[in-house]
Design a protein around this motif. Structure first.
Motif, short mmCIF file in Angstrom:
data_model
loop_
_atom_site.label_atom_id
_atom_site.label_comp_id
_atom_site.label_asym_id
_atom_site.label_seq_id
_atom_site.Cartn_x
_atom_site.Cartn_y
_atom_site.Cartn_z
N ILE A 10 5.45 0.70 -11.11
CA ILE A 10 5.67 -0.54 -10.35
C ILE A 10 6.09 -1.61 -11.34
CG2 ILE A 10 4.57 -2.35 -8.97
CD1 ILE A 10 2.75 -0.22 -7.79
N VAL A 70 3.66 5.74 -5.84
CA VAL A 70 3.61 5.80 -7.31
C VAL A 70 2.47 6.71 -7.77
CG1 VAL A 70 3.14 4.44 -9.39
CG2 VAL A 70 4.73 3.58 -7.66
N LYS A 71 1.34 6.63 -7.11
CA LYS A 71 0.21 7.51 -7.48
C LYS A 71 0.57 8.97 -7.26
CE LYS A 71 -3.63 4.28 -6.78
NZ LYS A 71 -4.85 3.96 -5.97
N THR A 120 -1.72 -5.99 -10.06
CA THR A 120 -0.98 -5.76 -8.80
C THR A 120 -1.75 -6.27 -7.59
OG1 THR A 120 0.15 -3.83 -9.74
CG2 THR A 120 0.10 -4.04 -7.32
N ASP A 121 -3.00 -5.82 -7.46
CA ASP A 121 -3.78 -6.22 -6.28
C ASP A 121 -3.98 -7.73 -6.22
OD1 ASP A 121 -3.98 -3.65 -5.38
OD2 ASP A 121 -5.98 -3.28 -6.22
N ALA A 142 9.40 -0.41 -7.18
CA ALA A 142 9.05 0.67 -8.11
C ALA A 142 10.32 1.30 -8.66
CB ALA A 142 8.20 1.72 -7.41
N THR A 161 1.54 4.77 -13.03
CA THR A 161 0.49 3.80 -13.32
C THR A 161 0.68 2.54 -12.49
OG1 THR A 161 1.79 2.90 -15.12
CG2 THR A 161 0.22 4.64 -15.68
N ILE A 162 -0.44 1.93 -12.16
CA ILE A 162 -0.42 0.70 -11.37
C ILE A 162 -0.86 -0.45 -12.27
CG2 ILE A 162 -1.26 -0.43 -9.28
CD1 ILE A 162 0.20 2.22 -8.78
N ASP A 181 0.82 -1.21 0.00
CA ASP A 181 0.00 0.00 0.00
C ASP A 181 0.86 1.26 0.00
OD1 ASP A 181 0.93 -0.61 2.52
OD2 ASP A 181 -0.82 0.21 3.56
N VAL A 200 2.24 1.73 -3.61
CA VAL A 200 1.14 2.17 -4.49
C VAL A 200 0.84 3.64 -4.26
CG1 VAL A 200 -1.34 1.94 -4.92
CG2 VAL A 200 0.10 -0.11 -4.77
N LEU A 241 6.49 -4.52 -2.96
CA LEU A 241 6.49 -4.02 -4.33
C LEU A 241 7.78 -3.28 -4.63
CD1 LEU A 241 2.83 -2.70 -4.75
CD2 LEU A 241 3.82 -4.83 -5.60
#
Length: 727
Positions: A484, A450-451, A461-462, A479, A456-457, A444, A447, A477
């Motif tokens: 990612i 990166v946001k 991923t989830d 990055a 972009t995800i 989390d 993520v 994760l």
């Protein structure tokens, strides 16, 4: 008074004290002397059963002396009375010897520990305020010249003093590391030769007086003044000076006292009944028949001693002392005997996942790409971000990449800027000189990062993260920039045989609960693999405390082990709180038992020691009660059959005479006590079985054995008395 150990000899002394045989001459001689001292009424009255036996023995001896003065005062022979007095006295002496021998074993350990102690020199800082220590104090004060350091004997240290301990020096007293990290040899305390790492600011900051620093230097705040260290507590405990009777022991003593009082009333009532029986019954039975009633005091005392539960009354204290001794030999310091006893009654066991159920450190097992990169490329990025990560997890990532086929060296170029892990970001990584930014961390957190970079995800991923987490793994994760690119999977490795140990606990009726800071999905998977009954995920001090209270409100006894300050509330609330010796002072003060080995798996052994104590007490109590039932059949028919002829129908032993019946039962009652001393001190063989199976075994082995043994023993003694003319 010193609190340190002569290091080279300490381990040998502890081992030698543990290997003393039960009846070693060095133990038996002081135990015999102590047994005679314990004949004093002001000491023996604490054991009501044996106190009654002692008073009865004194009355019997006085009656025998009167018989010598007036030979016509009784129908019993002088030889019979003297033999009776001797064996009644030996009954009390053997009971005292059992307790004294248990105490002697403790004193032998205490003496060996005392011989290893020596005073050491401590480097104490001359500071007015020792509560607020600025960072860098250790480096500052260890520089020459040391004009602000006093060299004082360890015996002069007080709680709150700050001392510096460098490589090669002995830690002068129990304390907590304020600053620094060092390798410490704890073999003098634990018996283990492998050094351990102790450092300030964490849950492994506790150090014990008498251990030796092998490398580096540490700044220690003293937490125990002279005479109050763990070594001093251990000496006091093994000597028995600090032992108090446990609740179960007190309850059993009350039951035994009640039985003794009942039989005392019954036997005392026989004296006036027998004295007046001739006037009332001579018209119905002959006067000679009444002589078998046993109207003399020694016979009535012997009858009382054979009826009351003298066997368990004699061994009860020894069983309790031996339970404490077994705990101490397992390097466990219990603040009271109650802690050892409670361990045997535990219903729920709380265990930390890390270091107890798992090997302690998660290991990287695979690299999974989420973009167009290959797994080896993801591994390189993960290894670069972990190059400066000194945690076991970070090192395992670098090692996994190194072992990958055709792996490129993960060497960040000069000018790289490493970003350390923090609790706020939950990420770490590296900024390379060419402008590339690599980050590694919790799913989390990455993520969110990166946001924030307008990245972009990947769509999968989830699903990937949840798939690995549901199997008890920890996905991190990776990055690069604002994208990612993959993940690295960390796995907990279960300790070998841990599932079998939980199965053993379950057979004893104990629920196991895993405590972990992992998310619920990971916790659920590991709990299923380990075979625990329940788990607490994302555990906080409040969550652990609430769980313990919930169990206690349900009428269950709870045990927990911890080492950190955040564990202190739960350790204090638990019925059995076992603190790590390497842990913080708060944890050690909150718990009612301290593990000198700092081994999280020791909690299972603690339960086994407590179970063995209760099993030993239960087995010998069953044997004692069964003994009494057998003695009733031996004494009552032979003694009263002349007055009550119908009793002949239950005289299955067919003893030679009433006097032989009484004397045989008294002799058996006396010699069975020393024969049971090895069992009371060593304990019955421990078996992880439930309460029902344990009850059946007690009734079959100790109950049935307790009935058969006295029948055989009393009959053999009767035949021997007949052979020597005392029947």
């Amino acid at each position: 008074m010193t609190t340190t150990l002569d290091q080279p000899n300490a381990k040998l002394a502890r081992r030698a004290s543990r290997q003393l045989s039960l009846f070693a001459p060095d133990l038996v001689k002081p135990a015999i002397g102590r047994a005679f001292v314990m004949l004093r009424p002001d000491i023996l009255w604490k054991n009501p059963v044996m106190f009654v036996v002692e008073v009865g023995t004194a009355l019997s001896i006085l009656y025998t002396a009167y018989k010598v003065i007036d030979p016509n005062s009784t129908l019993a022979s002088l030889g019979y009375l003297i033999a009776l007095d001797v064996w009644l006295f030996l009954t009390v002496l053997f009971a005292n010897f059992a307790e004294a021998l248990a105490e002697a074993r403790g004193k032998a350990q205490a003496d060996s520990l005392r011989k290893t102690r020596q005073d050491s020199t401590a480097w104490r800082l001359r500071l007015v305020d020792t509560t607020n220590i600025p960072p860098g104090t250790l480096a500052t004060w260890t520089k020459e010249p040391r004009q602000f350091i006093d060299e004082v004997p360890s015996s002069r240290l007080k709680t709150g003093d700050l001392v510096i301990v460098e490589a090669g020096q002995v830690i002068p007293a129990d304390g907590e590391i304020v600053e620094g990290i060092a390798s410490v040899d704890e073999s003098a305390i634990t018996g283990e030769s492998a050094p351990v790492v102790r450092e300030g600011g964490g849950d492994r900051s506790g150090v014990t007086g008498g251990t030796r620093v092998l490398s580096d230097a540490i700044l220690v705040r003293i937490t125990a003044a002279a005479g109050q260290s763990f070594l001093d507590r251990m000496i006091a405990l093994v000597e028995g000076a600090s032992r108090q009777r446990t609740p179960n022991e007190i309850a059993l003593s009350l039951v035994l006292s009640a039985f003794t009082l009942i039989f005392l009333i019954v036997v005392v009532a026989l004296w006036p009944m027998a004295a007046n029986a001739e006037d009332y019954m001579k018209g119905y039975v002959g006067v000679e028949t009444l002589k078998s009633l046993g109207t003399d005091i020694p016979t009535l005392v012997a009858l009382l001693v054979c009826l009351i539960p003298t066997t368990i009354g004699a061994l009860l204290a020894a069983i309790g002392i031996a339970g404490m001794d077994r705990a101490l030999r397992a390097n466990l310091i219990a603040k009271s005997g109650k802690a050892v006893e409670v361990a045997g009654d535990i219903d729920t066991l709380l265990l930390d996942k890390t270091g107890t159920i798992t090997l302690g450190n998660r290991r990287a097992t695979r690299f999974v790409p989420l973009d167009n990169l290959a797994a080896t490329e993801v591994g390189l990025l993960a290894a670069l971000s972990s190059a400066a990560d000194e945690t076991p997890e970070g090192k395992s990532i670098v090692e996994l990449h190194r072992r990958s086929p055709d792996a490129a060296p993960a060497l960040p170029p000069p000018g790289s800027k490493f970003v350390g892990f923090t609790a706020q970001t939950r990420m770490s990584g590296v900024d390379l000189p060419d402008g590339r930014v690599i980050r590694k961390g919790a799913a989390d957190a990455v993520v969110k990062y990166v946001k924030a970079q307008n990245g972009t995800i990947p769509a999968t991923t989830d699903d990937q993260v949840n798939a690995f987490a549901s199997q008890g793994m920890t996905p991190l994760l990776i990055a690069e920039g604002n994208a990612i690119v993959g993940l690295v999977v960390l796995e907990d490795v279960l300790k070998p045989g841990i599932k079998d140990r939980f199965d053993r606990l379950r057979k004893m009726g104990i629920r196991t609960v895993m405590v972990t800071g992992d998310n619920p999905l990971t916790a659920k998977s590991i709990a299923a693999q380990a075979g625990v009954d329940d788990y607490i995920a994302e555990a906080t001090p409040e969550a652990k405390l609430a769980y313990i209270r919930k169990e206690q409100y349900g009428g269950r006894l709870v045990a927990m082990m911890g080492d950190g300050t955040n564990d202190a509330p739960a350790l204090a609330q638990a019925d059995l709180g076992v603190a790590m010796n390497s842990g913080t002072q708060a944890a050690k003060e909150a718990g009612n038992m301290v593990d000198l080995d700092s081994d999280p798996t020791k909690l299972i052994e603690v339960v086994e020691i407590g179970k063995q104590l209760l099993m030993t007490r239960g087995a010998l109590t069953t044997f004692s009660v069964a003994n009494d039932l057998a003695k009733y059949f031996a004494i009552v028919p032979a003694l009263f059959a002349g007055t009550l002829p119908w009793l002949k129908s239950i005289d299955v032993m067919n003893l030679t005479s009433p006097t032989s019946a009484i004397l045989s039962a008294v002799i058996f009652n006396a010699i069975i006590i020393p024969l049971l001393i090895p069992i009371s001190l060593k304990g019955v063989t421990y078996r992880p079985v439930g309460a029902d199976a344990l009850l059946r075994r007690n009734l079959l082995v100790w109950g049935l054995g307790g009935v058969i043994v006295p029948f055989v023993g009393i009959k053999v003694i009767d035949l021997m008395l007949t052979a020597v003319g005392l029947a």
